[in-house]
Design a protein around this motif. Structure first.
Motif, PDB file in Angstrom:
ATOM      1  N   SER A   2     -78.922  25.351  82.850  1.00  0.00           N
ATOM      2  CA  SER A   2     -78.957  24.097  82.086  1.00  0.00           C
ATOM      3  C   SER A   2     -80.058  24.137  81.031  1.00  0.00           C
ATOM      4  N   LEU A   3     -81.153  24.795  81.339  1.00  0.00           N
ATOM      5  CA  LEU A   3     -82.217  24.921  80.345  1.00  0.00           C
ATOM      6  C   LEU A   3     -81.748  25.750  79.158  1.00  0.00           C
ATOM      7  N   GLY A   4     -81.026  26.822  79.427  1.00  0.00           N
ATOM      8  CA  GLY A   4     -80.505  27.655  78.342  1.00  0.00           C
ATOM      9  C   GLY A   4     -79.481  26.924  77.501  1.00  0.00           C
ATOM     10  N   LEU A   5     -78.606  26.192  78.131  1.00  0.00           N
ATOM     11  CA  LEU A   5     -77.585  25.435  77.391  1.00  0.00           C
ATOM     12  C   LEU A   5     -78.198  24.305  76.588  1.00  0.00           C
ATOM     13  N   SER A   6     -79.174  23.620  77.163  1.00  0.00           N
ATOM     14  CA  SER A   6     -79.807  22.539  76.410  1.00  0.00           C
ATOM     15  C   SER A   6     -80.631  23.101  75.254  1.00  0.00           C
ATOM     16  N   GLY A   7     -81.228  24.279  75.453  1.00  0.00           N
ATOM     17  CA  GLY A   7     -81.966  24.920  74.357  1.00  0.00           C
ATOM     18  C   GLY A   7     -81.054  25.345  73.233  1.00  0.00           C
ATOM     19  N   ALA A   8     -79.874  25.861  73.575  1.00  0.00           N
ATOM     20  CA  ALA A   8     -78.908  26.251  72.543  1.00  0.00           C
ATOM     21  C   ALA A   8     -78.402  25.022  71.803  1.00  0.00           C
ATOM     22  N   GLY A   9     -78.169  23.932  72.517  1.00  0.00           N
ATOM     23  CA  GLY A   9     -77.742  22.696  71.865  1.00  0.00           C
ATOM     24  C   GLY A   9     -78.813  22.129  70.967  1.00  0.00           C
ATOM     25  N   PHE A  10     -80.067  22.213  71.414  1.00  0.00           N
ATOM     26  CA  PHE A  10     -81.181  21.743  70.590  1.00  0.00           C
ATOM     27  C   PHE A  10     -81.331  22.593  69.338  1.00  0.00           C
ATOM     28  N   ALA A  11     -81.162  23.898  69.469  1.00  0.00           N
ATOM     29  CA  ALA A  11     -81.268  24.796  68.310  1.00  0.00           C
ATOM     30  C   ALA A  11     -80.152  24.546  67.308  1.00  0.00           C
ATOM     31  N   ALA A  12     -78.997  24.114  67.789  1.00  0.00           N
ATOM     32  CA  ALA A  12     -77.873  23.853  66.891  1.00  0.00           C
ATOM     33  C   ALA A  12     -78.159  22.676  65.958  1.00  0.00           C
ATOM     34  N   THR A  13     -79.083  21.811  66.325  1.00  0.00           N
ATOM     35  CA  THR A  13     -79.410  20.687  65.446  1.00  0.00           C
ATOM     36  C   THR A  13     -80.159  21.145  64.197  1.00  0.00           C
ATOM     37  N   PHE A  14     -80.718  22.331  64.223  1.00  0.00           N
ATOM     38  CA  PHE A  14     -81.474  22.834  63.077  1.00  0.00           C
ATOM     39  C   PHE A  14     -80.629  23.649  62.107  1.00  0.00           C
ATOM     40  N   VAL A  15     -79.365  23.859  62.399  1.00  0.00           N
ATOM     41  CA  VAL A  15     -78.497  24.668  61.526  1.00  0.00           C
ATOM     42  C   VAL A  15     -78.439  24.108  60.106  1.00  0.00           C
ATOM     43  N   PRO A  16     -78.334  22.791  59.899  1.00  0.00           N
ATOM     44  CA  PRO A  16     -78.322  22.294  58.516  1.00  0.00           C
ATOM     45  C   PRO A  16     -79.625  22.558  57.760  1.00  0.00           C
ATOM     46  N   LEU A  17     -80.708  22.744  58.479  1.00  0.00           N
ATOM     47  CA  LEU A  17     -82.006  22.989  57.840  1.00  0.00           C
ATOM     48  C   LEU A  17     -82.281  24.469  57.613  1.00  0.00           C
ATOM     49  N   ARG A  18     -81.367  25.330  58.009  1.00  0.00           N
ATOM     50  CA  ARG A  18     -81.556  26.777  57.911  1.00  0.00           C
ATOM     51  C   ARG A  18     -81.915  27.257  56.508  1.00  0.00           C
ATOM     52  N   PRO A  19     -81.247  26.781  55.444  1.00  0.00           N
ATOM     53  CA  PRO A  19     -81.640  27.248  54.102  1.00  0.00           C
ATOM     54  C   PRO A  19     -83.095  26.940  53.751  1.00  0.00           C
ATOM     55  N   TYR A  20     -83.590  25.804  54.216  1.00  0.00           N
ATOM     56  CA  TYR A  20     -84.991  25.467  53.950  1.00  0.00           C
ATOM     57  C   TYR A  20     -85.934  26.389  54.717  1.00  0.00           C
ATOM     58  N   PHE A  21     -85.583  26.701  55.965  1.00  0.00           N
ATOM     59  CA  PHE A  21     -86.402  27.620  56.749  1.00  0.00           C
ATOM     60  C   PHE A  21     -86.394  29.022  56.150  1.00  0.00           C
ATOM     61  N   VAL A  22     -85.239  29.465  55.675  1.00  0.00           N
ATOM     62  CA  VAL A  22     -85.147  30.783  55.039  1.00  0.00           C
ATOM     63  C   VAL A  22     -85.988  30.800  53.767  1.00  0.00           C
ATOM     64  N   GLY A  23     -85.885  29.748  52.975  1.00  0.00           N
ATOM     65  CA  GLY A  23     -86.690  29.665  51.750  1.00  0.00           C
ATOM     66  C   GLY A  23     -88.173  29.662  52.047  1.00  0.00           C
ATOM     67  N   ALA A  24     -88.580  28.917  53.080  1.00  0.00           N
ATOM     68  CA  ALA A  24     -89.999  28.883  53.450  1.00  0.00           C
ATOM     69  C   ALA A  24     -90.467  30.256  53.930  1.00  0.00           C
ATOM     70  N   THR A  25     -89.614  30.963  54.660  1.00  0.00           N
ATOM     71  CA  THR A  25     -89.967  32.303  55.130  1.00  0.00           C
ATOM     72  C   THR A  25     -90.206  33.241  53.959  1.00  0.00           C
ATOM     73  N   VAL A  26     -89.302  33.210  52.989  1.00  0.00           N
ATOM     74  CA  VAL A  26     -89.432  34.073  51.812  1.00  0.00           C
ATOM     75  C   VAL A  26     -90.689  33.712  51.020  1.00  0.00           C
TER      76      VAL A  26
END
Length: 85
Positions: A2-26
Motif C-alpha cells: 500500500s505504501l508503494g501504491l500510494s507513493g506511485a499515486g502521489f508521484a502521478a500528481t506531479f506529471v503535469p509539472l514535469r516540464p518545469y522540473f526538467v527546465g529547472a534541472t537544465v
C-alpha cells in the motif's frame, strides 16, 4: 504494497509539472557548470577552497555525476517505451 501504491499515486500528481522540473534541472546544471568555469578563470587567494586543485576536481566530479544521474531521469519517458515494449 500500500505504501508503494500510494507513493506511485502521489508521484502521478506531479506529471503535469514535469516540464518545469526538467527546465529547472537544465538551468541548475547549467549554472553549476558556469560557476565551475568562472572559478577556474578567477584568480583565487591562497588558502581558499577554489585554490585547491583537489577541491576543484571533487566539485567537477560531483557535477558530472549529478549530470549523469539527471540525464536518464529526464529522458526516461522517451527510452522507457523501448524497455517496457
Amino acid at each position: 504494497v500500500s505504501l508503494g501504491l500510494s507513493g506511485a499515486g502521489f508521484a502521478a500528481t506531479f506529471v503535469p509539472l514535469r516540464p518545469y522540473f526538467v527546465g529547472a534541472t537544465v538551468v541548475f546544471l547549467g549554472l553549476g557548470f558556469l560557476a565551475v568555469r568562472r572559478e577556474e578563470r578567477r584568480a583565487c587567494e591562497p588558502g581558499t577552497l577554489c585554490a585547491s586543485p583537489v577541491w576543484r576536481r571533487r566539485i567537477k566530479r560531483a557535477l558530472w555525476i549529478a549530470t549523469a544521474v539527471a540525464l536518464p531521469l529526464v529522458t526516461f519517458p522517451w527510452w522507457s517505451q523501448f524497455l517496457i515494449g
